[in-house]
Design a protein around this motif. Structure first.
Motif, mmCIF file in Angstrom:
data_model
loop_
_atom_site.group_PDB
_atom_site.id
_atom_site.type_symbol
_atom_site.label_atom_id
_atom_site.label_comp_id
_atom_site.label_asym_id
_atom_site.label_seq_id
_atom_site.Cartn_x
_atom_site.Cartn_y
_atom_site.Cartn_z
ATOM 1 N N ALA A 114 96.855 27.148 92.963
ATOM 2 C CA ALA A 114 97.014 28.287 92.054
ATOM 3 C C ALA A 114 97.695 27.848 90.757
ATOM 4 C CB ALA A 114 97.818 29.392 92.733
ATOM 5 N N TRP A 115 98.689 26.967 90.852
ATOM 6 C CA TRP A 115 99.345 26.469 89.641
ATOM 7 C C TRP A 115 98.363 25.682 88.771
ATOM 8 C CZ3 TRP A 115 104.285 24.078 92.330
ATOM 9 C CH2 TRP A 115 105.079 25.126 92.828
ATOM 10 N N ARG A 116 97.502 24.896 89.404
ATOM 11 C CA ARG A 116 96.529 24.120 88.627
ATOM 12 C C ARG A 116 95.527 25.044 87.931
ATOM 13 N NH1 ARG A 116 96.897 18.872 88.692
ATOM 14 N NH2 ARG A 116 98.030 17.805 90.374
ATOM 15 N N GLU A 117 95.121 26.104 88.625
ATOM 16 C CA GLU A 117 94.198 27.043 87.985
ATOM 17 C C GLU A 117 94.874 27.734 86.804
ATOM 18 O OE1 GLU A 117 91.473 30.730 89.411
ATOM 19 O OE2 GLU A 117 90.884 28.634 89.463
ATOM 20 N N GLU A 118 96.135 28.109 86.958
ATOM 21 C CA GLU A 118 96.869 28.728 85.856
ATOM 22 C C GLU A 118 97.024 27.737 84.710
ATOM 23 O OE1 GLU A 118 98.687 31.558 83.628
ATOM 24 O OE2 GLU A 118 97.728 31.848 85.586
ATOM 25 N N ALA A 119 97.280 26.474 85.022
ATOM 26 C CA ALA A 119 97.397 25.448 83.983
ATOM 27 C C ALA A 119 96.076 25.272 83.247
ATOM 28 C CB ALA A 119 97.851 24.127 84.596
ATOM 29 N N PHE A 120 94.963 25.369 83.958
ATOM 30 C CA PHE A 120 93.652 25.264 83.323
ATOM 31 C C PHE A 120 93.470 26.365 82.277
ATOM 32 C CE2 PHE A 120 89.184 26.198 82.856
ATOM 33 C CZ PHE A 120 88.580 24.944 82.801
ATOM 34 N N MET A 121 93.791 27.602 82.674
ATOM 35 C CA MET A 121 93.641 28.716 81.740
ATOM 36 C C MET A 121 94.639 28.624 80.591
ATOM 37 S SD MET A 121 92.787 31.967 84.228
ATOM 38 C CE MET A 121 93.908 31.512 85.543
#
Length: 700
Positions: A682-689
């Motif tokens: 989830a943190w990586r997805e947030e970092a992507f956005m």
């Protein structure tokens, strides 16, 4: 801002499909993408993912930096404040390097009245691990826990798991005395369960073909699921069914509700084979909740009370409702919780949440006071009925989530824990004084004042130079109350202002705020959001070329609508699991949620006015040859709530009709509506956005 692309965008083939209703014909050239099992669909989504990866390759280092900042600021090995239930303290532990939480308990010791609070992440002495989600998730790309329910005597644990993201859970029972998982498992269940008083019987839910929870089942522990009995089945496709045990552990509640109407049936928990009895027959437009309290049922209702009132009726022979808290326009009563000697009502007034307490025998309720001008407060689970204290969570845009215990007799408030925020890249500890939060108001097209919540670094200039992200939702009476976010700090520390537009369709200003943003008033949601964006520019918070909009699910519909309505107002749009093809979906009653959604959006099958109104704002059907801002759409292949093909079709149409824009689609191939599972994912997805947003804002 930069956009570096090393591949050409995928071109979706066009296969014209006609849809005709009420004399109107619409040609849907990308309807073929709805075939999830077709190899060409998977090939197209895979190609989109490859293009998105190539288009954002230049942000890889920034993504890693943002992920590292979130990880650095987070207390990875941690423990929640233990909550007492019966003879045990229950809590959740997390361990550095592990994706999921570990659910535990420890027996209450002589003389213990306050929760034991060891050093961060240290297991309690004498800990018993009930469920380690990391073990359950081994070998799976996705994992979610649905039900987690310990029987009243502490003997049995009912839990359910999902390894696909489609929210169809397999239910199991674990013997907490022996550690054995019983063989009587039940597939295809829904959220929610309830135990009988003696723990011998478990009630659970299943769904129909349209993923509507419609049946309550009774399962005898230790027997095959094939022997289970249907206790209640709801035939009306507008209604969902839920099941729970009251805090008093005296009644099983079967909650039957549509978007506008409800009915509650009860079964004595001591007589779990009895027939469900109706508390009050359903009446169209009347909603009510039930909470058991001694000899009576508390009834929170909207019968002649737009913002709800509180009443009671006899638990032995439910009948007339006797008023307790009268309706007060502008003060929304949201829920009621009963304890042996107190009643606690969650309220909302002037855009802020609150807690109201009524002592048994008193007619003079009081509200708990909080210090900040902007905040969010809400009760925790509070499992004990015989108690004089409650636990609640408190946070704001600058105050991390804080757990308080509140004495209902002395009115003393004790901070049990505040979410740790570890030093960031500069080595400094988090200090709320480094940030500011504000409440502003925009003026909508019809003169309505729309609240905006903002947070930024202290001293951020108001000369239009600051980059800004504006977030919105605006449906289902869901309120986007101020919340704290560790990943958001990475944006704020780079000079970004974060704003929340509390648009109509949500519930921030009471029931009327909701009704003025649904059905044939839905466009207020979209025009309110645009008004908020224009206000931020006019008042100097930002400029249009430095403003990115973000929303998900029904908030993704909002993103698609404002892209058509005011493309000049934004530099970029992030749409997560976006509901951007609403008319096609709401016209198909076989799809999940459709029939239950007719009371939210209207029924375009039966009503030509609704059909025309929805068609006039549907993002997919109103894509035009315009200069759109850059758009990033995020979706998941196994999403049940908003099907993946809606954003896939939307991006394909945008590329065909407005080819000069930058449009990206990222599909999680092993996930559901909430995106990838596990905190690091989830943190990586947030970092992507966040990296994409910073790139669009020129703040990377």
């Amino acid at each position: 801002m930069t956009t570096e692309t090393t591949a050409n965008p995928p071109v979706a083939k066009r296969v014209p499909t006609e849809r005709t209703h009420h004399g109107d014909t619409f040609i849907d050239e990308y309807a073929w993408l709805a075939d999830k099992d077709a190899p060409e669909t998977i090939a197209h989504l895979t190609a989109e993912n490859a293009y998105t990866e190539a288009s954002t390759a230049h942000l890889a280092a920034l993504r890693e930096t943002l992920f590292a900042e979130t990880k650095q600021r987070t207390q990875e090995t941690d423990l929640s404040v233990p909550a007492r239930k019966g003879d045990y303290w229950y809590y959740l532990r997390t361990v550095e390097g592990q994706q999921y939480g570990i659910r535990c308990r420890r027996a209450v010791r002589d003389g213990e009245t306050d929760p034991p609070m060891p050093a961060a992440g240290t297991p309690l002495d004498g800990e018993e691990i009930l469920l380690d989600s990391n073990v359950l998730a081994e070998g799976h790309d996705f994992f979610a826990l649905g039900t987690f329910d310990v029987s009243p005597d502490g003997r049995w644990l009912a839990y359910s798991t999902d390894f696909a993201g489609d929210e169809r859970f397999t239910l199991r029972v674990k013997d907490l005395q022996t550690g054995e998982v019983l063989p009587d498992e039940v597939p295809e269940t829904f959220y929610g369960s309830a135990w009988s008083a003696d723990g011998s019987i478990l009630f659970y839910l299943t769904v129909d073909d349209a993923w509507r929870p419609n049946r309550v089942w009774r399962h005898v522990v230790g027997t095959p699921a094939s022997d289970d009995v249907v206790v209640y089945e709801e035939p009306d496709e507008r209604f969902w069914v839920g099941v729970e045990l009251t805090r008093s552990e005296k009644f099983i509640l079967i909650d039957i509700h549509s978007k506008m109407t409800s009915e509650v049936r009860v079964i004595p928990a001591g007589n779990p084979t009895g027939e469900p009895a109706v508390v009050a027959p359903r009446r169209q437009g009347v909603e009510y909740q039930v909470e058991h309290h001694g000899h009576r049922f508390l009834i929170l209702h909207n019968d002649g009370a737009e913002d709800f009132a509180l009443a009671y009726t006899s638990a032995d022979a439910p009948g007339d409702w006797v008023p307790m808290i009268e309706h007060s326009p502008g003060t929304r009563l949201e829920s009621v919780d009963a304890f042996a000697n107190h009643i606690v009502v969650s309220v909302r007034t002037e855009g802020l949440t609150g807690i109201r307490v009524l002592t048994v025998g008193s007619t003079d309720p009081y509200d708990i006071e909080f210090p900040e001008p902007l905040y969010s407060v809400g009760l925790d689970s509070n499992p004990e009925y015989q108690t004089t204290a409650i636990r609640f969570h408190y946070s704001s845009l600058i105050t991390p989530d804080s757990v308080y215990d509140y004495d209902l007799v002395t009115r003393a408030m004790v901070l049990r824990k505040r979410q740790p925020v570890l030093p960031g890249p500069d080595g400094r500890s988090y200090d709320p004084a480094d940030y500011e939060q504000h409440r502003d108001w925009a003026l909508a097209d019809d003169g309505t004042r729309v609240p905006i919540s903002l947070v930024c670094r202290a001293g951020t200039p108001r000369d239009g130079s600051a980059p800004c992200v504006i977030y919105g939702y605006g449906s289902y009476e869901a309120s986007m109350d101020p919340w704290f976010s560790i990943p958001r700090l990475s944006l704020l520390d780079r000079g970004v202002v974060f704003a929340v537009a509390h648009v109509r369709g949500g519930g921030e200003l009471g029931r009327r705020w909701y009704t003025e943003g649904k059905l044939l008033a839905k466009k207020n949601t979209f025009t309110d959001f645009v008004a908020c964006a224009r206000h931020l520019v006019k008042s100097g918070w930002t400029a249009s070329e430095r403003l990115v909009a973000r929303g998900g699910s029904a908030g993704g519909l909002l993103m698609g609508a404002i892209a058509n309505l005011a493309p000049d107002a934004f530099a970029g749009i992030v749409a997560q699991v976006p509901f951007v093809d609403p008319l096609t979906s709401i016209l198909d009653p076989s799809l999940p949620l459709t029939v239950t959604e007719w009371e939210e959006w209207g029924n375009p099958l039966a009503d030509p006015e609704v059909y025309g109104y929805m068609k006039s704002y549907s993002p997919y059907e109103n894509v035009a040859a315009a200069d759109y801002p850059a758009i990033l759409a995020m979706t998941s292949l196994n999403d049940t709530r908003v099907l993946y093909h809606e954003p896939a079709k939307w991006i394909a149409r945008l590329r065909a009709v407005a080819p000069d824009g930058t449009y990206l689609l990222k599909t999680e191939m092993e996930a559901g509506h909430g995106g990838p599972s596990g905190r690091y994912n989830a943190w990586r997805e947030e970092a992507f956005m966040a990296a994409w947003i910073l790139d669009r804002l020129g703040a990377a």
